[in-house]
Design a protein around this motif. Structure first.
Motif, PDB file in Angstrom:
ATOM      1  N   THR A  58      -2.517   3.592   5.476  1.00  0.00           N
ATOM      2  CA  THR A  58      -2.288   2.469   4.563  1.00  0.00           C
ATOM      3  C   THR A  58      -0.807   2.378   4.237  1.00  0.00           C
ATOM      4  O   THR A  58      -0.151   3.397   3.985  1.00  0.00           O
ATOM      5  CB  THR A  58      -3.091   2.637   3.261  1.00  0.00           C
ATOM      6  OG1 THR A  58      -4.479   2.768   3.574  1.00  0.00           O
ATOM      7  CG2 THR A  58      -2.878   1.456   2.331  1.00  0.00           C
ATOM      8  N   ILE A  59      -0.281   1.158   4.244  1.00  0.00           N
ATOM      9  CA  ILE A  59       1.101   0.923   3.839  1.00  0.00           C
ATOM     10  C   ILE A  59       1.083   0.216   2.494  1.00  0.00           C
ATOM     11  O   ILE A  59       0.382  -0.785   2.317  1.00  0.00           O
ATOM     12  CB  ILE A  59       1.860   0.064   4.871  1.00  0.00           C
ATOM     13  CG1 ILE A  59       1.919   0.779   6.208  1.00  0.00           C
ATOM     14  CG2 ILE A  59       3.261  -0.253   4.383  1.00  0.00           C
ATOM     15  CD1 ILE A  59       2.639  -0.013   7.282  1.00  0.00           C
ATOM     16  N   THR A  60       1.864   0.763   1.566  1.00  0.00           N
ATOM     17  CA  THR A  60       1.950   0.160   0.233  1.00  0.00           C
ATOM     18  C   THR A  60       3.403  -0.066  -0.140  1.00  0.00           C
ATOM     19  O   THR A  60       4.330   0.515   0.449  1.00  0.00           O
ATOM     20  CB  THR A  60       1.299   1.064  -0.813  1.00  0.00           C
ATOM     21  OG1 THR A  60       1.980   2.331  -0.817  1.00  0.00           O
ATOM     22  CG2 THR A  60      -0.183   1.296  -0.502  1.00  0.00           C
ATOM     23  N   THR A  61       3.616  -0.908  -1.106  1.00  0.00           N
ATOM     24  CA  THR A  61       4.950  -1.132  -1.651  1.00  0.00           C
ATOM     25  C   THR A  61       5.286  -0.001  -2.609  1.00  0.00           C
ATOM     26  O   THR A  61       4.451   0.873  -2.909  1.00  0.00           O
ATOM     27  CB  THR A  61       5.006  -2.468  -2.391  1.00  0.00           C
ATOM     28  OG1 THR A  61       4.141  -2.398  -3.540  1.00  0.00           O
ATOM     29  CG2 THR A  61       4.552  -3.616  -1.488  1.00  0.00           C
ATOM     30  N   ALA A  62       6.509  -0.019  -3.120  1.00  0.00           N
ATOM     31  CA  ALA A  62       6.918   1.008  -4.080  1.00  0.00           C
ATOM     32  C   ALA A  62       6.082   0.944  -5.350  1.00  0.00           C
ATOM     33  O   ALA A  62       5.944   1.946  -6.064  1.00  0.00           O
ATOM     34  CB  ALA A  62       8.401   0.845  -4.417  1.00  0.00           C
ATOM     35  N   ALA A  63       5.492  -0.226  -5.607  1.00  0.00           N
ATOM     36  CA  ALA A  63       4.647  -0.377  -6.803  1.00  0.00           C
ATOM     37  C   ALA A  63       3.207  -0.001  -6.526  1.00  0.00           C
ATOM     38  O   ALA A  63       2.337  -0.161  -7.393  1.00  0.00           O
ATOM     39  CB  ALA A  63       4.725  -1.820  -7.312  1.00  0.00           C
ATOM     40  N   GLY A  64       2.930   0.482  -5.298  1.00  0.00           N
ATOM     41  CA  GLY A  64       1.583   0.901  -4.964  1.00  0.00           C
ATOM     42  C   GLY A  64       0.673  -0.226  -4.530  1.00  0.00           C
ATOM     43  O   GLY A  64      -0.534  -0.019  -4.383  1.00  0.00           O
ATOM     44  N   GLN A  65       1.226  -1.421  -4.300  1.00  0.00           N
ATOM     45  CA  GLN A  65       0.429  -2.554  -3.869  1.00  0.00           C
ATOM     46  C   GLN A  65       0.362  -2.610  -2.342  1.00  0.00           C
ATOM     47  O   GLN A  65       1.272  -2.149  -1.647  1.00  0.00           O
ATOM     48  CB  GLN A  65       1.041  -3.859  -4.407  1.00  0.00           C
ATOM     49  CG  GLN A  65       1.084  -3.940  -5.928  1.00  0.00           C
ATOM     50  CD  GLN A  65      -0.305  -3.885  -6.522  1.00  0.00           C
ATOM     51  OE1 GLN A  65      -1.224  -4.574  -6.068  1.00  0.00           O
ATOM     52  NE2 GLN A  65      -0.469  -3.035  -7.536  1.00  0.00           N
ATOM     53  N   PRO A  66      -0.722  -3.176  -1.758  1.00  0.00           N
ATOM     54  CA  PRO A  66      -0.802  -3.311  -0.295  1.00  0.00           C
ATOM     55  C   PRO A  66       0.383  -4.121   0.239  1.00  0.00           C
ATOM     56  O   PRO A  66       0.848  -5.063  -0.413  1.00  0.00           O
ATOM     57  CB  PRO A  66      -2.123  -4.037  -0.085  1.00  0.00           C
ATOM     58  CG  PRO A  66      -2.923  -3.750  -1.319  1.00  0.00           C
ATOM     59  CD  PRO A  66      -1.941  -3.650  -2.436  1.00  0.00           C
ATOM     60  N   ALA A  67       0.842  -3.733   1.400  1.00  0.00           N
ATOM     61  CA  ALA A  67       1.990  -4.400   2.024  1.00  0.00           C
ATOM     62  C   ALA A  67       1.553  -5.030   3.347  1.00  0.00           C
ATOM     63  O   ALA A  67       1.768  -4.457   4.418  1.00  0.00           O
ATOM     64  CB  ALA A  67       3.135  -3.408   2.240  1.00  0.00           C
TER      65      ALA A  67
END
Length: 377
Positions: A346-355
């Motif tokens: 899974t890839i997420t942003t620095a805020a932990g949201q899906p990217a």
């Protein structure tokens, strides 16, 4: 070549291909010189380039007359004095002349040209060179075919192949002789070339390399000889899928120029066609008529199956070229598997949201495997 500004001349940036790619220089951008002879090529990505003038179609001239420097000075002096110019003897070089291509820093031969390496955001000035008439040479010789009919010859520059915008193709002609064929190429620009002859049945060949410096090259003799063989076995790893019939596979080898071939009039360029593999029901295969060169293996796999490895001469030729020399390549082993591997995450942003806007690239740590069309990238 008189030092005056050359206006209206096409100039191209030719991108050098990556290692392992088809050896063709690609016109990335081009421009036309202004009245000062100045050109500007922009929008280039970082990399290596050759800079070349582009020869216009029909730019050949003949019956060129050459005068000495002293004769020209004498004629100019007569004009300044207002008296008739003296009669001048001259030499008329034989042959046809054309205006290019000329490569930076001013050579008609690509082998002598200088690469221009650009970094990101770099602006390079001072890429100056002089265009001049270039003598077009004639290449002439004989193919000894041993009674086996041959296809028209193929001519290719050795090293990098030039795009069509930089010059016209040579003109090819040939005629039957008691021993085979007499061939002739005219209007050949300076450079190094490979001539390849191939039998109509694809089972024999002849090849030679020549260098053209502006003088005619004559007296070439090419003798046909049997092609090499690439043979071995095809096996299928036991799995959950029914093992297919090997004879349903389609297998070929492609040379450095891939499946590329072209013709201009009677002149053929590109890759000699190698017959496909003959595959037996027990998995044995053979490809005949190979010309010594480096090849890439291509196989159409059955549904649900993948070619896991192809070992020839101790090398996996799915990752490296198949090197064919003067001897046959035998006992190759091609192994298919129906087992699939996967990698997930899974890839997420620095805020932990899906990217979702990103993609994943997987490549080997071994840089020598970073090749165009490589299976591991």
């Amino acid at each position: 070549a008189n030092g005056e500004a050359a206006s209206g001349i096409g100039v191209a940036a030719l991108r050098v291909p990556l290692p392992g790619a088809r050896p063709v220089l690609v016109v990335t951008t081009w421009a036309t010189t202004d009245d000062r002879g100045v050109f500007r090529l922009y929008g280039l990505v970082p990399g290596d380039y050759y800079v070349s003038s582009m020869m216009a179609s029909g730019s050949r001239v003949s019956d060129v007359t050459a005068f000495s420097t002293a004769q020209i000075d004498e004629a100019l002096l007569a004009l300044q004095r207002g008296v008739p110019a003296p009669a001048m003897s001259n030499t008329a070089p034989q042959g046809t002349y054309g205006a290019g291509p000329i490569f930076y820093p001013g050579t008609p031969a690509l082998d002598s040209a200088t690469r221009v390496t650009l970094a990101a955001g770099e602006e390079r000035s001072g890429v100056d060179f002089t265009v001049r008439l270039v003598r077009m040479a004639t290449i002439e010789g004989d193919v000894i075919d041993n009674g086996n009919p041959i296809e028209p010859l193929i001519i290719n520059p050795t090293g990098f192949e030039l795009p069509s915008l930089t010059g016209a193709a040579p003109t090819f002609s040939w005629q039957q002789t008691p021993a085979g064929r007499h061939f002739k190429y005219t209007n050949v620009v300076p450079g190094r070339y490979a001539l390849t002859a191939q039998a109509q049945d694809g089972m024999s060949w002849a090849k030679t390399q020549i260098e053209v410096t502006g003088e005619d090259v004559r007296g070439i003799t090419m003798v046909m000889q049997p092609g090499r063989r690439f043979s071995g076995r095809i096996v299928f790893d036991p799995g959950t899928t029914t093992i297919p019939n090997p004879t349903m596979l389609e297998m070929r080898v492609l040379g450095p120029r891939g499946a590329y071939s072209s013709s201009v009039g009677t002149t053929r360029m590109g890759q000699a066609v190698i017959p496909p593999a003959v595959i037996e029901a027990d998995g044995r295969f053979v490809i005949r008529g190979l010309i010594p060169d480096a090849y890439r293996l291509t196989v159409t796999a059955p549904s649900g199956w993948t070619l896991r490895s192809a070992i020839a001469n101790g090398v996996d030729i799915l990752d490296r070229p198949l090197e064919v020399g003067t001897a046959d390549v035998t006992d190759a082993l091609l192994t298919f598997t129906d087992k699939q591997t996967s990698l997930s995450g899974t890839i997420t942003t620095a805020a932990g949201q899906p990217a979702p806007a990103y993609f994943i690239a997987i490549f080997p740590s071994d840089r020598s495997l970073w090749r165009p069309l490589a299976r591991r990238i």
